[in-house]
Scaffold this motif. Structure first.
Motif, mmCIF file in Angstrom:
data_model
loop_
_atom_site.group_PDB
_atom_site.id
_atom_site.type_symbol
_atom_site.label_atom_id
_atom_site.label_comp_id
_atom_site.label_asym_id
_atom_site.label_seq_id
_atom_site.Cartn_x
_atom_site.Cartn_y
_atom_site.Cartn_z
ATOM 1 N N VAL A 84 0.818 -1.216 0.000
ATOM 2 C CA VAL A 84 0.000 0.000 0.000
ATOM 3 C C VAL A 84 0.852 1.266 0.000
ATOM 4 C CG1 VAL A 84 -2.012 -1.063 1.072
ATOM 5 C CG2 VAL A 84 -0.216 -0.055 2.521
ATOM 6 N N LEU A 85 2.105 1.143 0.412
ATOM 7 C CA LEU A 85 3.025 2.284 0.364
ATOM 8 C C LEU A 85 3.936 2.229 -0.860
ATOM 9 C CD1 LEU A 85 4.178 2.550 4.111
ATOM 10 C CD2 LEU A 85 2.422 3.888 2.939
ATOM 11 N N GLY A 86 3.864 1.148 -1.605
ATOM 12 C CA GLY A 86 4.777 0.980 -2.729
ATOM 13 C C GLY A 86 6.214 0.968 -2.254
ATOM 14 N N ASN A 87 6.452 0.297 -1.111
ATOM 15 C CA ASN A 87 7.744 0.383 -0.435
ATOM 16 C C ASN A 87 8.341 -1.007 -0.225
ATOM 17 O OD1 ASN A 87 9.926 1.298 0.983
ATOM 18 N ND2 ASN A 87 8.795 2.069 2.737
ATOM 19 N N THR A 88 9.562 -1.198 -0.703
ATOM 20 C CA THR A 88 10.346 -2.387 -0.409
ATOM 21 C C THR A 88 11.358 -2.022 0.666
ATOM 22 O OG1 THR A 88 10.119 -3.352 -2.626
ATOM 23 C CG2 THR A 88 12.015 -4.046 -1.332
ATOM 24 N N ILE A 89 11.327 -2.732 1.800
ATOM 25 C CA ILE A 89 12.201 -2.415 2.931
ATOM 26 C C ILE A 89 13.192 -3.555 3.125
ATOM 27 C CG2 ILE A 89 12.307 -1.818 5.388
ATOM 28 C CD1 ILE A 89 9.434 -0.900 5.229
ATOM 29 N N THR A 90 14.470 -3.214 3.272
ATOM 30 C CA THR A 90 15.490 -4.246 3.404
ATOM 31 C C THR A 90 16.428 -3.967 4.575
ATOM 32 O OG1 THR A 90 17.205 -5.512 2.230
ATOM 33 C CG2 THR A 90 17.114 -3.130 1.822
ATOM 34 N N ALA A 91 16.881 -5.060 5.200
ATOM 35 C CA ALA A 91 17.917 -4.994 6.232
ATOM 36 C C ALA A 91 19.054 -5.934 5.838
ATOM 37 C CB ALA A 91 17.341 -5.389 7.585
ATOM 38 N N ASN A 92 19.217 -6.121 4.543
ATOM 39 C CA ASN A 92 20.223 -7.017 3.993
ATOM 40 C C ASN A 92 21.455 -6.206 3.571
ATOM 41 O OD1 ASN A 92 21.756 -8.657 2.151
ATOM 42 N ND2 ASN A 92 19.984 -9.987 1.907
ATOM 43 N N PRO A 93 22.629 -6.410 4.193
ATOM 44 C CA PRO A 93 23.819 -5.616 3.854
ATOM 45 C C PRO A 93 24.212 -5.684 2.385
ATOM 46 C CG PRO A 93 24.177 -6.840 5.882
ATOM 47 C CD PRO A 93 22.888 -7.344 5.300
ATOM 48 N N ASP A 94 23.991 -6.832 1.756
ATOM 49 C CA ASP A 94 24.309 -6.945 0.324
ATOM 50 C C ASP A 94 23.439 -6.022 -0.507
ATOM 51 O OD1 ASP A 94 26.232 -8.857 0.880
ATOM 52 O OD2 ASP A 94 24.856 -10.538 0.590
ATOM 53 N N ASN A 95 22.162 -5.926 -0.139
ATOM 54 C CA ASN A 95 21.261 -5.006 -0.838
ATOM 55 C C ASN A 95 21.665 -3.551 -0.599
ATOM 56 O OD1 ASN A 95 19.744 -7.142 -1.752
ATOM 57 N ND2 ASN A 95 18.112 -6.900 -0.241
ATOM 58 N N VAL A 96 22.069 -3.243 0.630
ATOM 59 C CA VAL A 96 22.483 -1.873 0.957
ATOM 60 C C VAL A 96 23.700 -1.479 0.129
ATOM 61 C CG1 VAL A 96 23.338 -0.365 2.778
ATOM 62 C CG2 VAL A 96 21.537 -2.016 3.293
ATOM 63 N N GLU A 97 24.668 -2.359 0.034
ATOM 64 C CA GLU A 97 25.851 -2.067 -0.772
ATOM 65 C C GLU A 97 25.486 -1.906 -2.242
ATOM 66 O OE1 GLU A 97 30.415 -3.701 -1.557
ATOM 67 O OE2 GLU A 97 28.994 -4.926 -0.404
ATOM 68 N N TYR A 98 24.571 -2.721 -2.710
ATOM 69 C CA TYR A 98 24.133 -2.645 -4.106
ATOM 70 C C TYR A 98 23.472 -1.295 -4.393
ATOM 71 C CZ TYR A 98 21.873 -4.161 -8.458
ATOM 72 O OH TYR A 98 21.470 -4.277 -9.780
ATOM 73 N N MET A 99 22.635 -0.830 -3.463
ATOM 74 C CA MET A 99 21.913 0.444 -3.647
ATOM 75 C C MET A 99 22.830 1.663 -3.515
ATOM 76 S SD MET A 99 18.606 -0.394 -1.285
ATOM 77 C CE MET A 99 18.187 1.350 -1.152
ATOM 78 N N LEU A 100 23.692 1.631 -2.504
ATOM 79 C CA LEU A 100 24.478 2.816 -2.173
ATOM 80 C C LEU A 100 25.832 2.891 -2.890
ATOM 81 C CD1 LEU A 100 23.841 3.112 1.677
ATOM 82 C CD2 LEU A 100 22.533 4.071 -0.219
ATOM 83 N N LYS A 101 26.217 1.788 -3.497
ATOM 84 C CA LYS A 101 27.525 1.780 -4.173
ATOM 85 C C LYS A 101 27.440 1.213 -5.586
ATOM 86 C CE LYS A 101 32.206 -0.116 -3.736
ATOM 87 N NZ LYS A 101 33.094 -1.002 -2.909
ATOM 88 N N THR A 102 27.119 -0.077 -5.700
ATOM 89 C CA THR A 102 27.170 -0.753 -7.003
ATOM 90 C C THR A 102 26.253 -0.093 -8.033
ATOM 91 O OG1 THR A 102 27.551 -2.829 -5.806
ATOM 92 C CG2 THR A 102 27.006 -2.981 -8.155
ATOM 93 N N ARG A 103 24.970 0.146 -7.670
ATOM 94 C CA ARG A 103 24.012 0.763 -8.586
ATOM 95 C C ARG A 103 23.533 2.105 -8.042
ATOM 96 N NH1 ARG A 103 21.143 -1.832 -12.294
ATOM 97 N NH2 ARG A 103 20.838 0.320 -12.968
ATOM 98 N N PHE A 104 24.452 2.887 -7.537
ATOM 99 C CA PHE A 104 24.125 4.183 -6.946
ATOM 100 C C PHE A 104 23.281 5.039 -7.885
ATOM 101 C CE2 PHE A 104 25.266 8.719 -6.651
ATOM 102 C CZ PHE A 104 24.821 8.997 -5.365
ATOM 103 N N ASP A 105 23.622 5.048 -9.168
ATOM 104 C CA ASP A 105 22.909 5.890 -10.136
ATOM 105 C C ASP A 105 21.449 5.477 -10.312
ATOM 106 O OD1 ASP A 105 25.175 7.366 -10.547
ATOM 107 O OD2 ASP A 105 25.792 6.292 -12.356
ATOM 108 N N ASN A 106 21.127 4.233 -9.995
ATOM 109 C CA ASN A 106 19.752 3.769 -10.171
ATOM 110 C C ASN A 106 18.888 3.999 -8.935
ATOM 111 O OD1 ASN A 106 17.831 2.476 -11.972
ATOM 112 N ND2 ASN A 106 17.857 0.725 -10.568
ATOM 113 N N TYR A 107 19.503 4.479 -7.845
ATOM 114 C CA TYR A 107 18.748 4.685 -6.603
ATOM 115 C C TYR A 107 18.978 6.086 -6.043
ATOM 116 C CZ TYR A 107 17.861 -0.292 -6.869
ATOM 117 O OH TYR A 107 17.457 -1.529 -7.297
ATOM 118 N N PRO A 108 18.472 7.093 -6.766
ATOM 119 C CA PRO A 108 18.554 8.463 -6.255
ATOM 120 C C PRO A 108 17.502 8.707 -5.186
ATOM 121 C CG PRO A 108 17.315 8.433 -8.296
ATOM 122 C CD PRO A 108 17.794 7.012 -8.074
#
Length: 506
Positions: A84-108
């Protein structure tokens, strides 16, 4: 007569045109909202969405972040979806690294986020992407990375500790049994600090009389109401309220108006006084930025970064230390060992030698991060490291609060306050920023991280040696109000007592 009739006819025509235009505008707006409403998934029958919409989680959890933590702990991938919020929530360090480093440009930060906070933060660094973010980031990096500015920041903090914080605590220690809200004290302390460091302005919020600051009150209300926008099931709700100037949106508008007036007055006064020879950050930005609206946005971002987060971190740190006397004792022993017996305040060099205190600060931040979660928006369809599919435009949130409570990340004692987990033979040993994203990580990592930790250690060393801090409700875990940062509901009531000389040197 003919002229009067023509004038009357024109006025009538004008009134009719205005009515038709107004009617068309309202109809078009309603139709647009209806189309947007039809596209929203405002109801979902899954257990998580039902729990969110009905607030049934309140029967078991005092904080929304604790409910999210429970759900993330149970998830095999440590990732959940709130449809209902259109929200994916993660506490997975691999996902965090992927969002904040590997695919930084895709997650503004994304337009949905900037829209929610746009009225308050404008085009400040925490609410923009692209060239505007790069420019502010580069400017801030050059300034905050310099030795002179870090030395200036330390001097500001120590002056506030010496001349205001300790005298205030002493005054309450003399009133045997008087209760003091330590969270309020830290909010005043950090507000004075950030204003002096960032703007060369001393609001004097921590003076013994504890004066009321209209700016601080308006800023608090504006951040709280802005954050509540993100909590509603559909953005249509707050957007309609803003359009009609109703309820919380009306209060938000009034609060932001006061913040704007005071922030712009600050810029005007700074320009009148001259800024070319001043050390504060605003003076340095004003040397290359002429747009006062842009400067206002930068001012607000500085306050948000340096005031609310630090006050939150200090509040939960002192609650944890007060409820763990063995940690408090080790912090004092280390300070006594490193500092001279007659030395009241630590120097910058001695602060850096306090490894156990450094570990205690990080352990506190692990359990109670000032920013409990942070969201990005996927620019394109993607798949996270744990296999989670992310559709374009989806809000993706990483949750530092929950990550600090995941056994797979921190071990079976993850719920315990154990500073020694950060030590290796007595020396501080840092962990991966992607399992400890309290200061974000990757390209957007917090530029003020080191200064923030030094400030926390300075306050801890200066306060814990001469005072005993007794938490009034020590057995009650913190509950948090909604906001951009973690504010303890009801504050942190404490009783302050002077330590006897024998206690300090036993």
């Amino acid at each position: 007569m003919e002229y009067s009739e023509n004038l009357s006819f024109l006025q009538s025509l004008q009134a009719s045109f205005c009515f038709i235009f107004f009617f068309f505008t309202i109809s078009f707006s309603i139709f647009s909202f209806f189309l947007l409403f039809m596209r929203q998934k405002v109801w979902c029958n899954c257990d998580i969405c039902c729990g969110y919409l009905t607030s049934s989680w309140l029967m078991e959890f005092g904080n929304l972040c604790d409910w999210y933590t429970h759900l993330l702990q149970k998830s095999p991938t440590h990732t959940i979806h709130i449809h209902v919020l259109g929200n994916t929530i993660t506490a997975n360090p691999d996902n965090v690294e992927y969002m904040l480093k590997t695919r930084f440009d895709n997650y503004p930060k994304g337009k949905p986020f900037s829209t929610i906070l746009g009225d308050l933060l404008g085009k400040g660094i925490f609410n923009v992407d692209g060239d505007s973010w790069v420019f502010q980031r580069k400017m801030a990096s050059l300034e905050l990375g310099s030795v002179s500015i870090r030395s200036f920041a330390f001097e500001v903090v120590m002056a506030e500790i010496k001349h205001r914080l300790l005298p205030l605590l002493s005054s309450y220690a003399e009133k045997d049994g008087s209760v003091l809200d330590l969270q309020d004290v830290f909010r005043r302390f950090t507000f004075d600090n950030i204003c002096k460091f960032s703007f060369g302005l001393d609001p004097g919020c921590l003076e013994l009389a504890l004066p009321i600051s209209q700016f601080a009150e308006s800023f608090d209300l504006a951040t709280k109401l802005s954050a509540e926008r993100a909590m509603v099931a559909s953005p249509l709700i707050w957007k309609i309220k803003r359009l009609l100037n109703l309820g919380s949106e009306r209060r938000l508008k009034e609060a932001i108006k006061k913040v704007n007036v005071l922030a712009k007055e600050l810029i005007i006064q700074k320009r009148k006084l001259g800024f070319s020879t001043h050390q504060d950050l605003l003076s340095r930005f004003m040397a290359c930025i002429k747009d006062d609206d842009y400067l206002r946005d930068i001012v607000i971002s500085f306050i948000l970064a340096g005031r609310d987060t630090m006050a939150s971190a200090l509040t939960t740190f002192f609650w944890l230390v007060a409820t763990h006397p063995e940690v408090e004792s080790k912090i004092r022993d280390e300070a006594d060992r490193i500092m001279h017996p007659n030395q009241e305040f630590p120097s910058f060099e001695l602060i850096r030698e306090m490894h156990y205190l450094h570990a205690a600060v990080h352990e506190s931040l692990r359990l109670y991060p000032p920013v409990q979660f942070d969201s990005k928006f996927a620019r394109q369809d993607d798949v996270l490291r744990d296999g989670t599919f992310v559709m374009k435009g989806t809000r993706v949130t990483y949750h530092p609060y929950a990550m600090g409570r995941i056994e797979a990340i921190w071990g079976p004692d993850c719920m315990e306050f154990r500073p020694q987990r950060w030590l290796n033979n007595g020396t501080f040993f840092p962990q991966s920023p992607f399992k400890f994203p309290v200061f974000q990580a990757g390209i957007r990592v917090c530029l003020g991280k080191e200064m923030a930790v030094v400030a926390m250690k300075s306050v801890a060393a200066a306060v814990l040696r001469p005072f005993n801090i007794h938490v009034v409700h020590a057995n009650v875990a913190p509950r948090f109000d909604s906001g951009l940062t973690a504010t303890v509901r009801g504050g942190l009531p404490v009783v302050v007592r002077e330590r006897r000389a024998t206690d300090q040197h036993c």
